[in-house]
Motif scaffolding. Structure first.
Motif: not given
Ligand code: ADP
Ligand code: ASP
Ligand code: MG
Length: 463
Positions: A423-436
């Motif tokens: 309940l205390l996190n929201l996570s998602f996946v992006v390409a590493e190149k978009d991380l910053e």
């Protein structure tokens, strides 16, 4: 009693060890038990030596062992009392001789087992704890060295050993308080041993875990993790510099952040601390005057929805499609059995009517896993992905968090989303190149305003 753990950078040189001695000296009345990591990048260097050995590159591993000995000798000598220098030299000789024999043996076998990795990587903490003990005496403290392998009893899962908590706690309670009566006790982090006395390690970054095991075993009043940042920051400084210091957070929040990549704390650290309800502090050994981050059992009231953003890089996304029209029952079980068999933990999962997407961060056995999954499904994988994880107790109570997150992200392509499982996190996946740019955008969205009771603003300008 308090436990004070100093990480690799905090003991990387004579000057750093002198700072540690001053910090510990000021807290002597609280009967500190000190846990130290290997000096600087020693663990990486030991692993590089092992790698050179199995490649049969004798000149290279001999050179690297010499360099490592020189490094320890050079940094130790200025902080060791004159009348202990001969003893220091003898001990360094003994350890490096033993290490050389071990490495030569590996070169002959041409094979590196988890057990020999542990034997080799243990030298870092064995040496640092010994050197720091002598240094404390040099700076006027009574100090006693305790070989952690005598008290931290583990299973045989080399390189990732799990402590046998009851026996370890019993040994710690029998040994440490008595020693700490009149001396500062110094122990190496990261290392332990099996029932048969074979050296094990608790996994990379495991000295934090040692500190909390020791803290729980002696019912310490506090576990202090001294490192090279001011505390838990609102973002990983290697991805977004200039994050704000979080003054206080809950064990649950810290565990979630650690698990999703906040390297400042090993993920297992909070487990013993929660069990015995011992506060954990993260402090900066270069700026001991900063109050750091206090991690406590109770939820901390906070005006911000998010406490911090963690990231895990080098993730692979595995997409598994059922070859039938709908997911047959038993499909999920079969999938997870494969990951289980290859001892590969799954971090995030999303399912739809016909497919399952999941992420893993240990890619070593990915090819074999895919081959097995293909026997009953269609599989495609994407590497170079990153998990971004927003953590805060308030996420569960606040409507519209997802809208703010995805609104802030603009053009970034989000591959997979998970909310609700914790309940205390929201996570998602992006390409590493978009991380910053993802982290920068979220940081701007969630930390423009700060609750001053919980955050200390970093006045540095943000991107
Ligand atoms: P030590 O050697 O003291 O154990 P580590 O390198 O393991 O130190 O952990 C400290 C590092 O953790 C910091 O230098 C920083 O780069 C990283 N880190 C990642 N996420 C965070 C965060 N949210 N807050 C602070 N530091 C973080
Ligand atoms: N020295 C070990 C490592 O580098 C353990 C630690 O520093 O916590 O992983
Ligand atoms: Mg660490």
């Amino acid at each position: 009693m308090i436990v004070m753990k100093f990480g690799g950078t905090s003991v990387e040189s004579a000057a750093a060890i002198e700072r540690v001695a001053a910090i510990v000296g000021q807290r002597e009345a609280r009967r500190p038990v000190v846990v130290v990591s290997a000096m600087g990048k020693t663990t990486n260097k030991l692993l590089a030596i092992a790698a050179a050995a199995i490649e049969g590159d004798r000149a290279e591993y001999i050179r690297q062992i010499h360099d490592l000995r020189d490094f320890h000798s050079r940094e130790a000598r200025p902080v060791v009392p004159l009348d202990h220098r001969a003893e220091l030299d003898r001990t360094l000789d003994d350890h490096f001789q033993e290490l050389t024999e071990l490495v030569k043996g590996l070169a002959v076998l041409g094979e590196l087992t988890p057990r020999s990795i542990d034997a080799i990587s243990s030298y870092g903490e064995r040496l640092s704890s010994y050197i720091v003990t002598l240094a404390f005496r040099h700076f006027g403290m009574a100090a006693e060295h305790l070989d952690s392998r005598r008290v931290i009893l583990t299973d045989k899962r080399h390189t990732q050993a799990a402590p046998n908590f009851p026996e370890t706690y019993a040994r710690l309670a029998r040994t440490v308080p008595a020693l700490a009566q009149n001396s500062v006790v110094v122990m190496g982090g990261f290392i332990g041993s099996t029932e048969d006395g074979v050296t094990t390690t608790l996994g990379r970054g495991g000295s934090d875990f040692t500190a909390s095991i020791v803290g729980a075993g002696i019912s310490a009043e506090e576990i202090q993790i001294w490192t090279d940042v001011d505390g838990m920051l609102t973002a990983d400084p290697t991805i977004l510099p200039g994050g704000h210091r979080v003054k206080t957070m809950s064990f649950a929040e810290a565990a979630e952040l650690a698990y999703f990549g906040a390297k400042v704390l090993h993920p297992a650290t909070v487990v013993p601390a929660i069990e015995k309800n011992i506060p954990v502090l993260i402090l900066n050994s270069r700026r001991p005057e900063v109050a750091g981050t206090r991690i406590v059992a109770d939820n901390v009231a906070c005006g911000n929805v998010v406490k911090s953003i963690a990231c895990k890089r080098k993730i692979a996304l595995v997409n598994i499609h059922s070859t039938r029209m709908l997911m047959a029952h038993g499909f999920l079980r079969r999938i997870f059995e494969v990951f289980d068999r290859f001892e590969t933990p799954v971090d995030m999962v999303a399912t739809s009517e016909v497919s399952v997407s999941l992420t893993i961060d240990n890619l070593q056995r990915l090819d074999a896993i895919v081959a097995e999954l293909q026997q009953f499904s269609q599989v495609d994988t994407e590497k170079c992905q990153a998990i971004v994880c927003l953590v805060g107790e308030n996420i569960r109570y606040t409507p519209g968090v997802a809208r703010r997150v995805f609104g802030a992200l603009g053009g970034v392509n989000v591959r997979m989303i998970s909310q609700g499982a914790s309940l205390l996190n929201l996570s998602f996946v992006v390409a590493e190149k978009d991380l910053e740019r993802t982290v920068a955008a979220l940081h701007g969205e969630f930390f423009a305003e700060l609750d001053p009771a919980v955050f200390e603003r970093n006045e540095a300008v943000h991107a």
